[in-house]
Enzyme design. Structure first.
Site, mmCIF file in Angstrom:
data_model
loop_
_atom_site.group_PDB
_atom_site.id
_atom_site.type_symbol
_atom_site.label_atom_id
_atom_site.label_comp_id
_atom_site.label_asym_id
_atom_site.label_seq_id
_atom_site.Cartn_x
_atom_site.Cartn_y
_atom_site.Cartn_z
ATOM 1 N N GLY A 21 0.825 -1.207 0.000
ATOM 2 C CA GLY A 21 0.000 0.000 0.000
ATOM 3 C C GLY A 21 0.857 1.253 0.000
ATOM 4 N N SER A 23 1.355 3.250 -2.447
ATOM 5 C CA SER A 23 1.032 4.205 -3.513
ATOM 6 C C SER A 23 0.177 5.379 -3.058
ATOM 7 C CB SER A 23 0.342 3.480 -4.675
ATOM 8 O OG SER A 23 -0.880 2.922 -4.250
ATOM 9 N N SER A 151 -4.001 0.102 14.131
ATOM 10 C CA SER A 151 -4.869 1.290 14.294
ATOM 11 C C SER A 151 -5.156 1.484 15.778
ATOM 12 C CB SER A 151 -6.187 1.076 13.563
ATOM 13 O OG SER A 151 -7.138 2.034 14.000
ATOM 14 N N TYR A 164 -13.172 -4.479 11.584
ATOM 15 C CA TYR A 164 -11.885 -3.803 11.362
ATOM 16 C C TYR A 164 -11.060 -3.858 12.653
ATOM 17 C CZ TYR A 164 -8.775 0.226 10.340
ATOM 18 O OH TYR A 164 -7.705 1.059 10.156
ATOM 19 N N LYS A 168 -7.374 -5.614 13.447
ATOM 20 C CA LYS A 168 -6.257 -4.722 13.793
ATOM 21 C C LYS A 168 -5.681 -5.135 15.153
ATOM 22 C CE LYS A 168 -5.723 -1.838 10.357
ATOM 23 N NZ LYS A 168 -4.497 -1.888 9.535
ATOM 24 N N ILE A 197 -5.817 10.012 10.677
ATOM 25 C CA ILE A 197 -4.780 10.661 9.880
ATOM 26 C C ILE A 197 -5.422 11.238 8.610
ATOM 27 C CG2 ILE A 197 -2.547 10.297 8.696
ATOM 28 C CD1 ILE A 197 -2.425 9.668 11.745
HETATM 29 N N1 LIG Z 1 -5.808 6.985 7.639
HETATM 30 C C1 LIG Z 1 -6.142 6.760 8.909
HETATM 31 O O1 LIG Z 1 -6.785 7.604 9.584
HETATM 32 C C2 LIG Z 1 -5.722 5.467 9.567
HETATM 33 C C3 LIG Z 1 -5.931 5.325 10.953
HETATM 34 C C4 LIG Z 1 -5.529 4.147 11.577
HETATM 35 C C5 LIG Z 1 -4.968 3.137 10.841
HETATM 36 N N2 LIG Z 1 -4.796 3.288 9.500
HETATM 37 C C6 LIG Z 1 -4.178 2.169 8.764
HETATM 38 O O2 LIG Z 1 -3.080 2.655 8.023
HETATM 39 C C7 LIG Z 1 -2.940 1.906 6.820
HETATM 40 C C8 LIG Z 1 -2.904 2.858 5.614
HETATM 41 O O3 LIG Z 1 -4.083 3.628 5.627
HETATM 42 P P1 LIG Z 1 -4.303 4.881 4.633
HETATM 43 O O4 LIG Z 1 -5.402 5.687 5.224
HETATM 44 O O5 LIG Z 1 -3.020 5.492 4.304
HETATM 45 O O6 LIG Z 1 -4.922 4.100 3.388
HETATM 46 P P2 LIG Z 1 -5.099 4.548 1.864
HETATM 47 O O7 LIG Z 1 -4.808 6.002 1.672
HETATM 48 O O8 LIG Z 1 -6.430 4.025 1.466
HETATM 49 O O9 LIG Z 1 -3.969 3.721 1.139
HETATM 50 C C9 LIG Z 1 -4.042 2.341 1.116
HETATM 51 C C10 LIG Z 1 -2.945 1.825 0.227
HETATM 52 O O10 LIG Z 1 -3.055 0.409 0.148
HETATM 53 C C11 LIG Z 1 -3.305 0.020 -1.209
HETATM 54 N N3 LIG Z 1 -4.214 -1.123 -1.134
HETATM 55 C C12 LIG Z 1 -5.449 -1.130 -0.595
HETATM 56 N N4 LIG Z 1 -5.974 -2.363 -0.694
HETATM 57 C C13 LIG Z 1 -5.044 -3.141 -1.292
HETATM 58 C C14 LIG Z 1 -4.999 -4.497 -1.673
HETATM 59 N N5 LIG Z 1 -6.035 -5.322 -1.466
HETATM 60 N N6 LIG Z 1 -3.885 -4.982 -2.271
HETATM 61 C C15 LIG Z 1 -2.839 -4.163 -2.517
HETATM 62 N N7 LIG Z 1 -2.823 -2.864 -2.177
HETATM 63 C C16 LIG Z 1 -3.920 -2.354 -1.581
HETATM 64 C C17 LIG Z 1 -3.888 1.265 -1.860
HETATM 65 O O11 LIG Z 1 -3.704 1.309 -3.259
HETATM 66 P P3 LIG Z 1 -4.866 0.728 -4.241
HETATM 67 O O12 LIG Z 1 -6.162 1.293 -3.758
HETATM 68 O O13 LIG Z 1 -4.462 1.212 -5.596
HETATM 69 O O14 LIG Z 1 -4.793 -0.736 -4.103
HETATM 70 C C18 LIG Z 1 -3.028 2.343 -1.191
HETATM 71 O O15 LIG Z 1 -1.752 2.381 -1.757
HETATM 72 C C19 LIG Z 1 -4.107 0.931 6.786
HETATM 73 O O16 LIG Z 1 -3.691 -0.313 7.283
HETATM 74 C C20 LIG Z 1 -5.120 1.557 7.725
HETATM 75 O O17 LIG Z 1 -5.969 0.603 8.299
HETATM 76 C C21 LIG Z 1 -5.167 4.425 8.842
#
Ligand SMILES: NC(=O)c1ccc[n+]([C@@H]2O[C@H](COP(=O)([O-])OP(=O)(O)OC[C@H]3O[C@@H](n4cnc5c(N)ncnc54)[C@H](OP(=O)(O)O)[C@@H]3O)[C@@H](O)[C@H]2O)c1
Length: 273
Positions: A21, A23, A151, A164, A168, A197
């Site tokens: 992930g 990207s 998370s 979820y 986690k 975030i």
């Molecule tokens: N953002 C928050 O507030 C937050 C809070 C707590 C925890 N987290 C955790 O932090 C991590 C990243 O979150 P984020 O908010 O940065 O997410 P995001 O912006 O949605 O990015 C997710 C990344 O993972 C890739 N991805 C998603 N599903 C995939 C799959 N099945 N196979 C391969 N690649 C996949 C996406 O690219 P594609 O869509 O092109 O596949 C993207 O590069 C996650 O584990 C999330 O649970 C986030």
């Protein structure tokens, strides 16, 4: 102890890092900072457009990068990522398990078996399969690291989306287990639990909500921001770089005595000690 020759900067030059992930969002910030400190990158995502854009941005910073266009919820994807990384760089030093999220949302009574299974594949199996496939190469590394992104809800579940928070929480347990069994190979395994975030994902969520509810985007943004910042002592959302900075430290030689630990980066949101 002689402190004269202590080096306080991170030198990750020539280390190979896989970022699942990588990207967008937190994963992209991690890719950028590990690249900045000298890592050669192998990033994973599903959408070619997002992957190519990341490659362009990282290459312009002189960071070496290969792309893996695959879906990590599918069993065949993990071995392919490892194979292409080894083919390009001949080794793996750092594995960042960042893929995860909410494929569906709802309360316990709303969620279907299919919702639970999808979330299990995305939040736990995507991590387990690639970790298993990477271990034989990490065992050969001089400074091997596994960093899992969990998370804040792992420790403090809310009233929604238990499919979820349960998985986690599983990531934290898995981190501890792996840190115990892989210590013999000096593979350090840690996890980070972000709070809310601001990422592209968050911005998309605001846009969608404003379209569905036919309310001005700015109003929805204000309302949603209030909802998540009110229970956060620091009264703001986090930035991807605030997660990525700890990943860089945990990947460095300075963190060589840290394993089996989980770090909350959540502005104080988790209330337990
Ligand atoms: N953002 C928050 O507030 C937050 C809070 C707590 C925890 N987290 C955790 O932090 C991590 C990243 O979150 P984020 O908010 O940065 O997410 P995001 O912006 O949605 O990015 C997710 C990344 O993972 C890739 N991805 C998603 N599903 C995939 C799959 N099945 N196979 C391969 N690649 C996949 C996406 O690219 P594609 O869509 O092109 O596949 C993207 O590069 C996650 O584990 C999330 O649970 C986030």
């Amino acid at each position: 102890m002689n402190y004269k020759n202590q080096n306080y900067s991170y030198n990750l030059k020539g280390r190979t890092a896989i970022i699942t992930g990588g990207s967008s969002g937190i994963g992209f910030a991690i890719a950028r900072i590990l690249g900045f400190y000298g890592c050669n990158l192998s990033i994973v995502g599903r959408e070619p457009k997002k992957l190519n854009l990341s490659k362009k941005k990282l290459k312009s910073l002189n960071i070496k990068i290969i792309l893996n266009n695959c879906d990590l919820t599918l069993p065949e994807s993990a071995p392919k990522v490892i194979e292409s990384t080894i083919q390009e760089y001949k080794k793996i030093d750092i594995l960042i398990n960042n893929v995860g999220g909410l494929p569906s949302s709802g309360s316990f009574l709303d969620l279907t078996d299919e919702d639970w299974i999808q979330s299990f594949q995305l939040n736990l199996m995507s991590n387990i399969r690639i970790t298993k496939a990477a271990i034989p190469y990490l065992q050969k590394s001089k400074a091997p690291r596994i960093i899992n992104i969990s998370s804040f809800v792992a420790k403090q579940p809310g009233n929604f989306n238990p499919h979820y928070s349960v998985f986690k929480a599983g990531i934290l347990n898995l981190t501890k287990h792996l840190s115990n069994i892989l210590a013999i190979d000096k593979i350090l395994v840690n996890s980070i639990s972000p709070g809310n975030i601001v990422t592209e994902n968050w911005n998309d969520y605001i846009t969608k909500k404003s379209e569905v509810e036919r309310i001005a985007r700015i109003q929805i943004e204000k309302q949603e921001n209030k909802r998540v910042t009110e229970p956060t002592p620091l009264k703001r959302m986090g930035k991807p770089i605030e997660i990525a900075s700890l990943v860089a430290f945990l990947s460095s030689d300075q963190a060589a005595f840290i394993t089996g630990e989980n770090f909350n980066i959540d502005g104080g949101r988790v209330k337990t000690i």
